[in-house]
Design a protein around this motif. Structure first.
Motif, PDB file in Angstrom:
ATOM      1  N   GLU A  59       0.811  -1.219   0.000  1.00  0.00           N
ATOM      2  CA  GLU A  59       0.000   0.000   0.000  1.00  0.00           C
ATOM      3  C   GLU A  59       0.837   1.258   0.000  1.00  0.00           C
ATOM      4  O   GLU A  59       0.544   2.216  -0.736  1.00  0.00           O
ATOM      5  CB  GLU A  59      -0.923  -0.014   1.215  1.00  0.00           C
ATOM      6  CG  GLU A  59      -1.894   1.158   1.254  1.00  0.00           C
ATOM      7  CD  GLU A  59      -2.870   1.054   2.412  1.00  0.00           C
ATOM      8  OE1 GLU A  59      -3.696   1.966   2.570  1.00  0.00           O
ATOM      9  OE2 GLU A  59      -2.797   0.044   3.163  1.00  0.00           O
ATOM     10  N   PHE A  60       1.900   1.291   0.808  1.00  0.00           N
ATOM     11  CA  PHE A  60       2.678   2.510   0.970  1.00  0.00           C
ATOM     12  C   PHE A  60       4.084   2.402   0.387  1.00  0.00           C
ATOM     13  O   PHE A  60       4.753   3.423   0.244  1.00  0.00           O
ATOM     14  CB  PHE A  60       2.782   2.882   2.460  1.00  0.00           C
ATOM     15  CG  PHE A  60       1.451   3.095   3.111  1.00  0.00           C
ATOM     16  CD1 PHE A  60       0.728   4.263   2.879  1.00  0.00           C
ATOM     17  CD2 PHE A  60       0.909   2.142   3.950  1.00  0.00           C
ATOM     18  CE1 PHE A  60      -0.500   4.458   3.474  1.00  0.00           C
ATOM     19  CE2 PHE A  60      -0.318   2.322   4.564  1.00  0.00           C
ATOM     20  CZ  PHE A  60      -1.033   3.492   4.318  1.00  0.00           C
ATOM     21  N   GLY A  61       4.561   1.185   0.120  1.00  0.00           N
ATOM     22  CA  GLY A  61       5.902   1.021  -0.391  1.00  0.00           C
ATOM     23  C   GLY A  61       6.886   0.678   0.726  1.00  0.00           C
ATOM     24  O   GLY A  61       6.578   0.842   1.911  1.00  0.00           O
ATOM     25  N   PRO A  62       8.060   0.182   0.341  1.00  0.00           N
ATOM     26  CA  PRO A  62       8.472  -0.183  -1.016  1.00  0.00           C
ATOM     27  C   PRO A  62       7.795  -1.479  -1.463  1.00  0.00           C
ATOM     28  O   PRO A  62       7.338  -2.258  -0.630  1.00  0.00           O
ATOM     29  CB  PRO A  62       9.986  -0.366  -0.880  1.00  0.00           C
ATOM     30  CG  PRO A  62      10.158  -0.829   0.527  1.00  0.00           C
ATOM     31  CD  PRO A  62       9.114  -0.103   1.335  1.00  0.00           C
ATOM     32  N   HIS A  63       7.747  -1.696  -2.749  1.00  0.00           N
ATOM     33  CA  HIS A  63       7.055  -2.861  -3.283  1.00  0.00           C
ATOM     34  C   HIS A  63       7.842  -4.125  -2.942  1.00  0.00           C
ATOM     35  O   HIS A  63       9.052  -4.180  -3.150  1.00  0.00           O
ATOM     36  CB  HIS A  63       6.902  -2.729  -4.799  1.00  0.00           C
ATOM     37  CG  HIS A  63       5.832  -3.617  -5.346  1.00  0.00           C
ATOM     38  ND1 HIS A  63       6.077  -4.910  -5.750  1.00  0.00           N
ATOM     39  CD2 HIS A  63       4.504  -3.406  -5.538  1.00  0.00           C
ATOM     40  CE1 HIS A  63       4.955  -5.456  -6.185  1.00  0.00           C
ATOM     41  NE2 HIS A  63       3.983  -4.574  -6.062  1.00  0.00           N
ATOM     42  N   PRO A  64       7.191  -5.151  -2.384  1.00  0.00           N
ATOM     43  CA  PRO A  64       7.923  -6.383  -2.037  1.00  0.00           C
ATOM     44  C   PRO A  64       8.439  -7.091  -3.283  1.00  0.00           C
ATOM     45  O   PRO A  64       7.877  -6.955  -4.379  1.00  0.00           O
ATOM     46  CB  PRO A  64       6.869  -7.225  -1.303  1.00  0.00           C
ATOM     47  CG  PRO A  64       5.561  -6.673  -1.735  1.00  0.00           C
ATOM     48  CD  PRO A  64       5.772  -5.228  -2.032  1.00  0.00           C
ATOM     49  N   ASN A  65       9.517  -7.860  -3.097  1.00  0.00           N
ATOM     50  CA  ASN A  65      10.077  -8.628  -4.201  1.00  0.00           C
ATOM     51  C   ASN A  65       9.856 -10.124  -3.971  1.00  0.00           C
ATOM     52  O   ASN A  65       9.139 -10.526  -3.055  1.00  0.00           O
ATOM     53  CB  ASN A  65      11.563  -8.304  -4.374  1.00  0.00           C
ATOM     54  CG  ASN A  65      12.352  -8.533  -3.098  1.00  0.00           C
ATOM     55  OD1 ASN A  65      11.868  -9.166  -2.160  1.00  0.00           O
ATOM     56  ND2 ASN A  65      13.566  -8.016  -3.047  1.00  0.00           N
ATOM     57  N   THR A  66      10.478 -10.941  -4.778  1.00  0.00           N
ATOM     58  CA  THR A  66      10.279 -12.388  -4.693  1.00  0.00           C
ATOM     59  C   THR A  66      10.774 -12.939  -3.365  1.00  0.00           C
ATOM     60  O   THR A  66      10.150 -13.835  -2.781  1.00  0.00           O
ATOM     61  CB  THR A  66      11.005 -13.077  -5.860  1.00  0.00           C
ATOM     62  OG1 THR A  66      10.618 -12.463  -7.088  1.00  0.00           O
ATOM     63  CG2 THR A  66      10.655 -14.549  -5.916  1.00  0.00           C
ATOM     64  N   ALA A  67      11.897 -12.412  -2.873  1.00  0.00           N
ATOM     65  CA  ALA A  67      12.430 -12.895  -1.599  1.00  0.00           C
ATOM     66  C   ALA A  67      11.468 -12.622  -0.443  1.00  0.00           C
ATOM     67  O   ALA A  67      11.361 -13.429   0.491  1.00  0.00           O
ATOM     68  CB  ALA A  67      13.784 -12.243  -1.322  1.00  0.00           C
ATOM     69  N   THR A  68      10.762 -11.510  -0.506  1.00  0.00           N
ATOM     70  CA  THR A  68       9.783 -11.193   0.542  1.00  0.00           C
ATOM     71  C   THR A  68       8.691 -12.248   0.596  1.00  0.00           C
ATOM     72  O   THR A  68       8.353 -12.770   1.662  1.00  0.00           O
ATOM     73  CB  THR A  68       9.169  -9.810   0.283  1.00  0.00           C
ATOM     74  OG1 THR A  68      10.192  -8.871  -0.035  1.00  0.00           O
ATOM     75  CG2 THR A  68       8.410  -9.323   1.498  1.00  0.00           C
ATOM     76  N   TYR A  69       8.134 -12.568  -0.563  1.00  0.00           N
ATOM     77  CA  TYR A  69       7.065 -13.567  -0.611  1.00  0.00           C
ATOM     78  C   TYR A  69       7.588 -14.962  -0.265  1.00  0.00           C
ATOM     79  O   TYR A  69       6.891 -15.745   0.388  1.00  0.00           O
ATOM     80  CB  TYR A  69       6.421 -13.562  -1.994  1.00  0.00           C
ATOM     81  CG  TYR A  69       5.407 -12.465  -2.189  1.00  0.00           C
ATOM     82  CD1 TYR A  69       4.121 -12.585  -1.697  1.00  0.00           C
ATOM     83  CD2 TYR A  69       5.740 -11.293  -2.861  1.00  0.00           C
ATOM     84  CE1 TYR A  69       3.179 -11.580  -1.873  1.00  0.00           C
ATOM     85  CE2 TYR A  69       4.813 -10.280  -3.038  1.00  0.00           C
ATOM     86  CZ  TYR A  69       3.539 -10.432  -2.540  1.00  0.00           C
ATOM     87  OH  TYR A  69       2.612  -9.431  -2.701  1.00  0.00           O
ATOM     88  N   ASN A  70       8.781 -15.292  -0.700  1.00  0.00           N
ATOM     89  CA  ASN A  70       9.333 -16.615  -0.400  1.00  0.00           C
ATOM     90  C   ASN A  70       9.488 -16.828   1.104  1.00  0.00           C
ATOM     91  O   ASN A  70       9.228 -17.920   1.623  1.00  0.00           O
ATOM     92  CB  ASN A  70      10.687 -16.789  -1.082  1.00  0.00           C
ATOM     93  CG  ASN A  70      10.570 -16.952  -2.582  1.00  0.00           C
ATOM     94  OD1 ASN A  70       9.480 -17.220  -3.086  1.00  0.00           O
ATOM     95  ND2 ASN A  70      11.663 -16.803  -3.291  1.00  0.00           N
ATOM     96  N   THR A  71       9.895 -15.783   1.800  1.00  0.00           N
ATOM     97  CA  THR A  71      10.058 -15.898   3.256  1.00  0.00           C
ATOM     98  C   THR A  71       8.725 -16.175   3.936  1.00  0.00           C
ATOM     99  O   THR A  71       8.623 -17.049   4.810  1.00  0.00           O
ATOM    100  CB  THR A  71      10.673 -14.602   3.812  1.00  0.00           C
ATOM    101  OG1 THR A  71      11.907 -14.335   3.148  1.00  0.00           O
ATOM    102  CG2 THR A  71      10.926 -14.734   5.298  1.00  0.00           C
ATOM    103  N   LEU A  72       7.682 -15.453   3.528  1.00  0.00           N
ATOM    104  CA  LEU A  72       6.376 -15.649   4.154  1.00  0.00           C
ATOM    105  C   LEU A  72       5.748 -16.979   3.741  1.00  0.00           C
ATOM    106  O   LEU A  72       5.099 -17.653   4.560  1.00  0.00           O
ATOM    107  CB  LEU A  72       5.453 -14.484   3.790  1.00  0.00           C
ATOM    108  CG  LEU A  72       4.113 -14.436   4.530  1.00  0.00           C
ATOM    109  CD1 LEU A  72       4.326 -14.408   6.030  1.00  0.00           C
ATOM    110  CD2 LEU A  72       3.311 -13.217   4.095  1.00  0.00           C
ATOM    111  N   ILE A  73       5.926 -17.381   2.498  1.00  0.00           N
ATOM    112  CA  ILE A  73       5.402 -18.674   2.049  1.00  0.00           C
ATOM    113  C   ILE A  73       6.046 -19.814   2.832  1.00  0.00           C
ATOM    114  O   ILE A  73       5.376 -20.768   3.265  1.00  0.00           O
ATOM    115  CB  ILE A  73       5.629 -18.838   0.536  1.00  0.00           C
ATOM    116  CG1 ILE A  73       4.706 -17.901  -0.245  1.00  0.00           C
ATOM    117  CG2 ILE A  73       5.390 -20.272   0.092  1.00  0.00           C
ATOM    118  CD1 ILE A  73       4.971 -17.874  -1.732  1.00  0.00           C
ATOM    119  N   LYS A  74       7.342 -19.743   3.044  1.00  0.00           N
ATOM    120  CA  LYS A  74       8.024 -20.776   3.819  1.00  0.00           C
ATOM    121  C   LYS A  74       7.530 -20.810   5.259  1.00  0.00           C
ATOM    122  O   LYS A  74       7.367 -21.881   5.858  1.00  0.00           O
ATOM    123  CB  LYS A  74       9.539 -20.528   3.788  1.00  0.00           C
ATOM    124  CG  LYS A  74      10.349 -21.592   4.492  1.00  0.00           C
ATOM    125  CD  LYS A  74      11.824 -21.306   4.394  1.00  0.00           C
ATOM    126  CE  LYS A  74      12.634 -22.380   5.111  1.00  0.00           C
ATOM    127  NZ  LYS A  74      14.100 -22.101   5.024  1.00  0.00           N
TER     128      LYS A  74
END
Length: 606
Positions: free
Chosen positions: A200-215
């Motif tokens: 919503e406010f930034g910075p835009h998450p990248n692939t590593a951000t999502y990978n950490t939460l998915i794990k």
């Protein structure tokens, strides 16, 4: 630099004011001096000699004023030298004009220098503020990363909030550190909230951000949320990579969904050729094959990895060795452990723990101790898991002396065992009815600052029950509640069983009511103890009702309650009741198993 910015602005302003003051005073002095010369040139005899200026200069600007007057005089002298001889005498017609031209040039030069000085000061101030902001941003971002690495999550979140309030948003790499620490701490929902705020406010998450939460979601067994987050990546324009695939493939294989894992891998990578599987994916599939007994498929995959992957890592070898240990092929496990060393891959702590666990399960504690010694010699220090496996194996074979020796070695080397290791030894003493050593180990545990938990008290209650100290066992239960530890179902089963053995059915039923009030649902062990207590006291009607309740509830997963009541009928020569009970038990097995072929054959034989 920050100090300069903090105190530099007032100093510069005061310097400007002082400079303007002595410049005005200097110009006034020059004006009076020229007026005096003009009076002399035009022969004004009536004018008295000008009085010497009686102004007093400020202490701060005195020396600067003298230098400025000297510079102005030199400038006037140079300009005067450029004039004609008639003009120098100030007696001609052009004399006053030349003097005023000199004064005009001096004033213009001074004003231009003052303007340039002000512009330079303003630019310096802007540059200093910009440098300070950049310096503070970089310093705060580095501090957040350092706090995350040290596990100081609260301080990192506070510093990030302070930066956001001042309009500075940390970059995505700084946010990734925070998300990683939140996931390691088990605060998965908080990490999910932080990523939504980034969107919503930034910075835009990248692939590593999502990978950490998915794990993190996969670790807490929330695979559905992990896949929802995976689908949300495409909506935000982020392309999954191999790391994302491997995390989800591992989660699916853990749930036994091997085909779904391969299908998802093909869809994401858009490649139907399994020969392009990387080392991590191949290791995950090989582990799945070993856990499901498909040794041939696992070995074929291993051979394919040898052909394609020249750089096999320690994790792949650990999976292979663990598969052979679970298949009870210790010779092959030893062989591949030696192969690791030959290839320059020294075994790590996981490798040794796998071998020690396999040997302890087989009761080969002497060989397990030898592997533990090799672990020391190879420079790999045993961890808490190594000691736990070894002490549990020694207690399982009854070698409590060696287990205590390992415990003493840990304490002498400043390795404080976790409560689980203490509980293993206390439980062994409890089962052996060694009450004194059980409580001595508990006191030693407290002396080293390790707080007992529910399992510790259950082991002590077991020791009291085994020794026939039912009253002391009840006191331990009350002590648990005082210390904020709530008794679990094991605690109540031990006490109910002890009360039934003593024939105190009333107290056993009171414990059952207390158990239900505290939110603990009775299990098959609870009802078995009550059935045994009713049979001991001769209350067969209550035992029959309770056994019928067990059969209807579907809790019956073994034959112990039925066997207790059946044996009681047999001893009392009540064969009809015994046969009817056996028929009811077979019928319950029939319905619970869905009418299996074995139950049908057994019922036809009866």
């Amino acid at each position: 630099m920050a100090q300069f910015v903090a105190c530099g602005e007032p100093i510069l302003i005061s310097t400007h004011i002082a400079f303007i003051r002595y410049l005005n005073r200097t110009i006034e002095s020059i004006r009076q001096d020229f007026a005096e010369r003009f009076a002399t040139v035009f022969g004004s005899q009536n004018n008295p000699s000008p009085c010497v200026s009686t102004r007093q200069e400020d202490d701060i600007t005195l020396s600067s004023t003298k230098h400025l007057i000297s510079a102005i005089r030199k400038r006037c002298h140079l300009i005067a030298q450029e004039c004609s001889p008639n003009e120098k005498s100030f007696g001609g017609k052009k004399g006053p004009d030349a003097v005023f031209n000199v004064l005009d040039n001096i004033l213009k030069g001074s004003l231009e220098r003052l303007k340039m000085m002000r512009e330079n000061i303003s630019m310096a101030k802007i540059n200093l503020q910009g440098c300070t902001c950049d310096y503070n941003y970089t310093e705060h971002a580095a501090t957040i990363k350092l706090l995350c690495m040290e596990g100081k999550l609260g301080a990192a979140m506070w510093l990030r909030r302070q930066m956001v309030q001042k309009g500075f948003f940390p970059d995505v790499f700084t946010h990734n550190h925070i998300v990683n620490v939140l996931c390691k701490a088990g605060l998965v929902e908080k990490a999910d909230w932080l990523i939504r705020e980034m969107l919503e406010f930034g910075p835009h998450p990248n692939t590593a951000t999502y990978n950490t939460l998915i794990k993190a979601y996969c670790i807490v067994n929330s695979v559905d949320k992990a896949f929802y987050l995976f689908s949300a990546m495409a909506n935000t324009g982020i392309q999954p990579n191999r790391v994302t695939c491997n995390i989800l493939v591992h989660a699916l294989c853990g749930k036994g969904l091997f085909k779904e894992a391969k299908r998802m891998l093909e869809e994401i990578l858009q490649d139907n050729d399994n020969d392009n599987l990387d080392l991590v994916t191949s290791t995950i599939f090989m582990d799945y094959y070993f856990k499901n007994g498909a040794i041939i498929q696992a070995l074929s995959l291993w051979n394919a990895m040898l052909l394609k992957c020249t750089n096999l890592d320690v994790v792949a070898y650990n999976v292979l060795i663990n598969g052979f240990c679970k298949s009870q092929q210790m010779s092959l496990a030893y062989g591949y452990a030696c192969e690791m060393i030959k290839k320059g891959l020294p075994p790590d702590g996981f490798t040794y723990n796998i071998l020690i666990r396999a040997l302890c399960k087989e009761g080969k504690t002497s060989e397990a101790c030898y592997i533990l010694g090799v672990m020391y010699k190879m420079g790999v220090m045993p961890d808490q898991i190594s000691y736990k496996i070894m002490i549990h194996g020694l207690c399982f074979v009854g070698n409590i002396a060696k287990a205590k020796e390992l415990l003493s070695y840990m304490l002498s080397n400043a390795i404080i065992p976790k409560p689980l290791i203490w509980n293993i030894i206390i439980d062994f003493y409890g089962r052996c009815r060694d009450r004194s050593n059980a409580f001595f180990t508990r006191d030693q545990m407290l002396a080293f600052g390790v707080c007992p938990n529910v399992y510790t008290y259950n082991s002590l209650i077991l020791a009291e029950v085994k020794c026939g100290n039912f009253h002391d066992a009840c006191i331990l239960k009350e002590e648990m509640i005082i210390k904020g530890l709530f008794p679990d179902i094991v605690t109540y089963n031990l006490l109910i069983g002890a009360a039934c053995s003593l024939g105190r059915l009333g107290l056993a039923l009171e414990l059952l009511d207390e158990m239900v009030r505290r939110g603990r649902e009775p299990d098959i062990i609870t009802y078995t103890e009550l059935v045994r207590g009713f049979c001991i006291r001769g209350d067969l009607k209550e035992a029959e009702e309770l056994c019928a309740k067990i059969l209807k509830s579907g809790l019956l997963n073994d034959h112990v309650p039925v066997q207790i009541l059946f044996s009681t009928y047999w001893k009392r020569k009540r064969l009809v009741e015994a046969f009817n009970l056996y028929q009811e038990w077979l019928a319950s097995l029939w319905f619970s198993s869905g009418g299996s072929y074995e139950c049908q054959i057994l019922q036809e034989q009866l």
